[in-house]
Design an enzyme around this catalytic site. Structure first.
Site, PDB file in Angstrom:
ATOM      1  N   TYR A   1     -30.969  -5.789  23.067  1.00 55.43           N
ATOM      2  CA  TYR A   1     -30.557  -5.167  21.809  1.00 55.43           C
ATOM      3  C   TYR A   1     -31.590  -4.115  21.387  1.00 55.43           C
ATOM      4  O   TYR A   1     -31.241  -2.983  21.026  1.00 55.43           O
ATOM      5  CB  TYR A   1     -30.431  -6.262  20.742  1.00 55.43           C
TER       6      TYR A   1
ATOM      7  N   ASP B   1     -11.811   0.845  22.399  1.00 59.73           N
ATOM      8  CA  ASP B   1     -13.029   0.185  22.867  1.00 59.73           C
ATOM      9  C   ASP B   1     -14.058   1.296  23.085  1.00 59.73           C
ATOM     10  O   ASP B   1     -13.835   2.190  23.919  1.00 59.73           O
ATOM     11  CB  ASP B   1     -12.708  -0.551  24.180  1.00 59.73           C
TER      12      ASP B   1
HETATM   13  P1  NDP Z   1     -19.832  -7.261  13.175  1.00 61.68           P
HETATM   14  O1  NDP Z   1     -19.868  -8.089  14.426  1.00 61.68           O
HETATM   15  O2  NDP Z   1     -19.501  -7.881  11.888  1.00 61.68           O
HETATM   16  O3  NDP Z   1     -18.863  -5.999  13.420  1.00 61.68           O
HETATM   17  C1  NDP Z   1     -18.994  -5.238  14.575  1.00 61.68           C
HETATM   18  C2  NDP Z   1     -17.881  -4.213  14.611  1.00 61.68           C
HETATM   19  O4  NDP Z   1     -18.006  -3.474  15.814  1.00 61.68           O
HETATM   20  C3  NDP Z   1     -16.521  -4.868  14.605  1.00 61.68           C
HETATM   21  O5  NDP Z   1     -15.595  -4.072  13.884  1.00 61.68           O
HETATM   22  C4  NDP Z   1     -16.177  -4.867  16.089  1.00 61.68           C
HETATM   23  O6  NDP Z   1     -14.765  -4.899  16.230  1.00 61.68           O
HETATM   24  C5  NDP Z   1     -16.786  -3.537  16.535  1.00 61.68           C
HETATM   25  N1  NDP Z   1     -17.021  -3.488  17.959  1.00 61.68           N
HETATM   26  C6  NDP Z   1     -17.808  -4.300  18.700  1.00 61.68           C
HETATM   27  N2  NDP Z   1     -17.718  -3.960  19.991  1.00 61.68           N
HETATM   28  C7  NDP Z   1     -16.861  -2.899  20.049  1.00 61.68           C
HETATM   29  C8  NDP Z   1     -16.358  -2.115  21.107  1.00 61.68           C
HETATM   30  N3  NDP Z   1     -16.699  -2.338  22.389  1.00 61.68           N
HETATM   31  N4  NDP Z   1     -15.486  -1.130  20.815  1.00 61.68           N
HETATM   32  C9  NDP Z   1     -15.113  -0.894  19.542  1.00 61.68           C
HETATM   33  N5  NDP Z   1     -15.555  -1.601  18.500  1.00 61.68           N
HETATM   34  C10 NDP Z   1     -16.428  -2.600  18.759  1.00 61.68           C
HETATM   35  O7  NDP Z   1     -21.271  -6.561  13.121  1.00 61.68           O
HETATM   36  P2  NDP Z   1     -22.080  -5.920  11.908  1.00 61.68           P
HETATM   37  O8  NDP Z   1     -21.168  -5.317  10.931  1.00 61.68           O
HETATM   38  O9  NDP Z   1     -23.080  -6.915  11.482  1.00 61.68           O
HETATM   39  O10 NDP Z   1     -22.865  -4.773  12.688  1.00 61.68           O
HETATM   40  C11 NDP Z   1     -22.461  -3.429  12.635  1.00 61.68           C
HETATM   41  C12 NDP Z   1     -23.595  -2.567  13.193  1.00 61.68           C
HETATM   42  O11 NDP Z   1     -24.773  -2.807  12.426  1.00 61.68           O
HETATM   43  C13 NDP Z   1     -23.948  -2.890  14.639  1.00 61.68           C
HETATM   44  O12 NDP Z   1     -24.230  -1.704  15.322  1.00 61.68           O
HETATM   45  C14 NDP Z   1     -25.197  -3.740  14.515  1.00 61.68           C
HETATM   46  O13 NDP Z   1     -26.004  -3.663  15.643  1.00 61.68           O
HETATM   47  C15 NDP Z   1     -25.840  -3.109  13.297  1.00 61.68           C
HETATM   48  N6  NDP Z   1     -26.787  -3.980  12.607  1.00 61.68           N
HETATM   49  C16 NDP Z   1     -26.419  -5.237  12.231  1.00 61.68           C
HETATM   50  C17 NDP Z   1     -27.331  -6.064  11.609  1.00 61.68           C
HETATM   51  C18 NDP Z   1     -26.983  -7.467  11.214  1.00 61.68           C
HETATM   52  O14 NDP Z   1     -27.899  -8.199  10.808  1.00 61.68           O
HETATM   53  N7  NDP Z   1     -25.727  -7.875  11.284  1.00 61.68           N
HETATM   54  C19 NDP Z   1     -28.706  -5.593  11.308  1.00 61.68           C
HETATM   55  C20 NDP Z   1     -28.961  -4.251  11.723  1.00 61.68           C
HETATM   56  C21 NDP Z   1     -28.041  -3.473  12.351  1.00 61.68           C
HETATM   57  P3  NDP Z   1     -13.967  -5.485  17.506  1.00 61.68           P
HETATM   58  O15 NDP Z   1     -14.696  -6.720  17.960  1.00 61.68           O
HETATM   59  O16 NDP Z   1     -12.621  -5.720  16.929  1.00 61.68           O
HETATM   60  O17 NDP Z   1     -13.988  -4.378  18.505  1.00 61.68           O
END
Ligand code: NDP
Length: 261
Positions: A157, A65
């Site tokens: 955010y 995490d």
């Molecule tokens: P997803 O929700 O598809 O994936 C997020 C990932 O982050 C998952 O693998 C999740 O895994 C992990 N995660 C979340 N919280 C934690 C935590 N506390 N510790 C460890 N891992 C964590 O999101 P996206 O792929 O869409 O987004 C990825 C990045 O891109 C983010 O930073 C987001 O802000 C950024 N982004 C996304 C956009 C969009 O439109 N989707 C646009 C611009 C930027 P798990 O829950 O298993 O921990």
């Protein structure tokens, strides 16, 4: 090294279990890096690691995490023990939840900052010693257009991503003479689970059908579309190469021209 290969490098990818992080883990592996895939969901990080192994690469799942410093430090230590010194960090773990400003709870506010900003801070501090010892390192954070521009209903955010860009710029300057670069990639709305969840929430709140909300999000970019995780992962992988050594402290927009700065 030929300038663009990542052979011999070891990468730690937070948020690597799905979405952008998964795409980055796979692309770094395709370019030859060994990859530690980190997130909280064991099943997902292990699945991505197995996928990389099937492609002929070296990988491991690292359950952690990013909001808990000890878990991040332990995960990086496990990656170092098994794969070697970690000199590439992709910080993709993120959390997004939209709400009108006056409805943001303290818990929601804290979760954005802890995941999107402090999580990257912990991961950078955990991997920097290996980079400093190697005299080479690459740090890429997945920020967002929200790192440079504000929109309504995503104040927490936006704050967390502006702060993330500030963190990246600061690290870039402090270690510029040590062979380390730090950059942020700033995508517009991507076609991932995170966006699907946001669309569902906005639909429930406004009563508008999800397809209409999706079209509104597509319309935010001059290219009138959502962006793919592969577009992000190719840019991230390039930033991790030797060829990109002059690119430092940047927040590179990947949004079809939505934010011009
Ligand atoms: P997803 O929700 O598809 O994936 C997020 C990932 O982050 C998952 O693998 C999740 O895994 C992990 N995660 C979340 N919280 C934690 C935590 N506390 N510790 C460890 N891992 C964590 O999101 P996206 O792929 O869409 O987004 C990825 C990045 O891109 C983010 O930073 C987001 O802000 C950024 N982004 C996304 C956009 C969009 O439109 N989707 C646009 C611009 C930027 P798990 O829950 O298993 O921990």
């Amino acid at each position: 090294m030929d300038g663009v290969t990542l052979a011999g490098r070891v990468a730690f990818v937070t948020g690597g279990g799905r979405g952008v992080g998964r795409a980055c883990a796979l692309e770094l592996a395709r370019r030859g890096a060994a990859v530690a895939v980190a997130a909280r969901t064991e099943e997902q990080v292990e699945a991505v690691a197995r996928e990389i192994e099937r492609l002929g690469g070296r990988a491991m799942g690292c359950v952690c995490d990013v909001t808990v410093r000890a878990e991040v430090t332990d995960a990086v230590a496990r990656a170092r023990d098994r794969l070697g010194p970690v000199t590439v960090l992709v910080a993709a773990a993120g959390f997004a939840h939209s709400a009108p400003f006056h409805e943001i709870t303290e818990e929601d506010w804290e979760r954005h900052l802890r995941t999107n900003t402090t999580g990257a801070f912990y991961a950078i501090q955990a991997t920097l010693p290996d980079m400093l010892r190697a005299g080479w390192g690459r740090i890429v954070a997945i920020a967002s257009v929200a790192a440079k521009a504000a929109s309504r209903y995503i104040a927490a955010y936006t704050t967390s991503k502006h702060a993330l860009l500030g963190l990246i710029r600061s690290v870039a300057l402090e270690y510029a003479e040590r062979g380390i670069t730090a950059n942020a990639v700033c995508p517009g709305y991507l076609d991932t689970d995170m966006t699907a969840q946001n669309i569902a929430r906005m639909s429930a709140r406004t009563g508008r059908p999800p397809e209409e909300i999706r079209r509104i999000l597509e319309g935010l970019s001059p290219q009138k579309r959502l962006f793919t995780v592969e577009e992000v992962s190719h840019l991230v992988a390039f930033l991790c190469t030797d060829a990109a050594r002059g690119i430092n402290g940047q927040g590179i927009m990947l949004d079809g021209g939505m934010v011009l700065s």
